[in-house]
Write an enzyme that holds these catalytic residues in place. Structure first.
Site, short mmCIF file in Angstrom:
data_model
loop_
_atom_site.label_atom_id
_atom_site.label_comp_id
_atom_site.label_asym_id
_atom_site.label_seq_id
_atom_site.Cartn_x
_atom_site.Cartn_y
_atom_site.Cartn_z
N THR A 110 -37.00 -18.70 39.25
CA THR A 110 -37.88 -17.61 39.67
C THR A 110 -38.53 -16.94 38.47
O THR A 110 -39.76 -16.75 38.44
CB THR A 110 -37.07 -16.56 40.47
OG1 THR A 110 -36.36 -17.24 41.49
CG2 THR A 110 -37.98 -15.52 41.09
N GLN A 139 -40.16 -19.34 45.92
CA GLN A 139 -40.41 -18.30 44.93
C GLN A 139 -41.38 -18.77 43.85
O GLN A 139 -41.15 -19.79 43.19
CB GLN A 139 -39.08 -17.88 44.30
CG GLN A 139 -38.16 -17.27 45.34
CD GLN A 139 -36.72 -17.21 44.90
OE1 GLN A 139 -36.31 -17.89 43.97
NE2 GLN A 139 -35.95 -16.37 45.57
N ASP A 162 -42.41 -13.47 46.18
CA ASP A 162 -42.05 -12.84 44.89
C ASP A 162 -43.27 -12.67 43.98
O ASP A 162 -43.18 -12.86 42.76
CB ASP A 162 -40.98 -13.66 44.15
CG ASP A 162 -39.63 -13.66 44.86
OD1 ASP A 162 -39.57 -13.17 45.99
OD2 ASP A 162 -38.67 -14.17 44.28
N ASP A 183 -41.06 -10.87 50.24
CA ASP A 183 -40.51 -10.21 49.04
C ASP A 183 -41.58 -10.07 47.96
O ASP A 183 -41.30 -10.28 46.77
CB ASP A 183 -39.35 -11.04 48.47
CG ASP A 183 -38.21 -11.19 49.47
OD1 ASP A 183 -38.20 -10.46 50.46
OD2 ASP A 183 -37.35 -12.06 49.23
#
Ligand SMILES: *[C@@H]1O[C@H](CO)[C@@H](O)[C@H](O)[C@H]1NC(C)=O
Ligand SMILES: *[C@@H]1O[C@H](CO)[C@@H](O)[C@H](O)[C@H]1NC(C)=O
Length: 230
Positions: A110, A139, A162, A183
């Site tokens: 990530t 991600q 993300d 997210d």
């Protein structure tokens, strides 16, 4: 008491960041300007080269002006290269784009998937977009911000999952457009978000961020850290 202290603390930081930014907008306080242009008419053709040319332990504001264009590169401000103002020609016009994602064949995770990584304290970005175009692969971070005292004005953060990894530090985001599907703002940054482009109609002030998904208010925020929902 704790709340009052936090408020005071954030006000102080807010004023400091604002002062920094006011300083950088006054030409007299910019030590020098480095121009980046894809067509070779600037000092450099890549943003990476421009950042790497900033002296280590720099403590005077340096403007890196990035002319309109799509810069296909990963960009990283190292910890000892602070006091950089990274300025584009508008978030629609100057874009930094890459496409790494967590678990890709290049073994990124990530954190290392980020198109832009900011590790330096005292960093300001203006009118520029950070984009991860990996697509629906999990991600894939557009920008990871882990320097302290950083501010973003009129910037774009584009990705799916993300997108903005607001990892830690005190940050200020003003009039930024932040896009994603899951997210898309995450991390432990202590940040103020405000301005015209409200993601999901949520405006947050001095909140510690967990993960924000469209249509949701983050649990931490709901529990009373002064989010304004409207
Ligand atoms: C730069 O961003 C500011 C918001 O901070 C905005 O008012 C201004 O119009 C932007 N300029 C360009 C060229 O996009
Ligand atoms: C950020 O700076 C503040 C002081 O302005 C300091 O208290 C805090 O520990 C710093 N945070 C990090 C992550 O370095």
């Amino acid at each position: 008491m704790k709340l009052a202290f936090s408020l005071f603390f954030f006000l102080v930081v807010f004023v400091l960041v604002t002062l920094h930014v006011h300083q950088v907008s006054g030409a007299a306080n910019i030590w020098k300007t480095i121009n980046v242009n894809l067509d070779g008419t600037g000092d450099f053709k890549t943003i990476k080269e421009a950042i790497d040319s900033v002296p280590e332990n720099n403590n005077q504001w340096i403007r890196i002006h990035v002319s309109a264009g799509v810069y296909e590169e990963k960009v990283h401000t190292q910890q000892h290269r602070g006091f950089i103002l990274l300025e584009g020609d508008g978030r629609e016009n100057t874009v930094i784009e890459w496409w790494d994602y967590a678990g890709d064949p290049g073994n990124h995770d990530t954190v290392t998937s980020a198109t832009f990584t900011s590790r330096a304290d005292s960093f300001v970005a203006k009118n520029i977009t950070f984009k991860n175009s990996a697509g629906a692969v999990g991600q894939a971070v557009a920008a990871m911000i882990q320097g302290n005292h950083s501010a973003f004005y009129g910037c774009g953060f584009i990705g799916l999952q993300d997108t903005l990894y607001d990892q830690y530090g005190l940050h200020y985001y003003k009039d930024c457009y932040i896009e994603g599907s899951a997210d898309f703002i995450c991390g432990n940054g202590q940040s103020i978000f405000e301005g015209r482009y409200n993601f999901c109609g949520i405006r947050m002030r001095w909140t510690r961020i967990r993960c924000i998904t469209p249509g949701e208010v983050d649990e931490e925020t709901k529990s009373g850290r002064a989010a304004e929902v409207y």
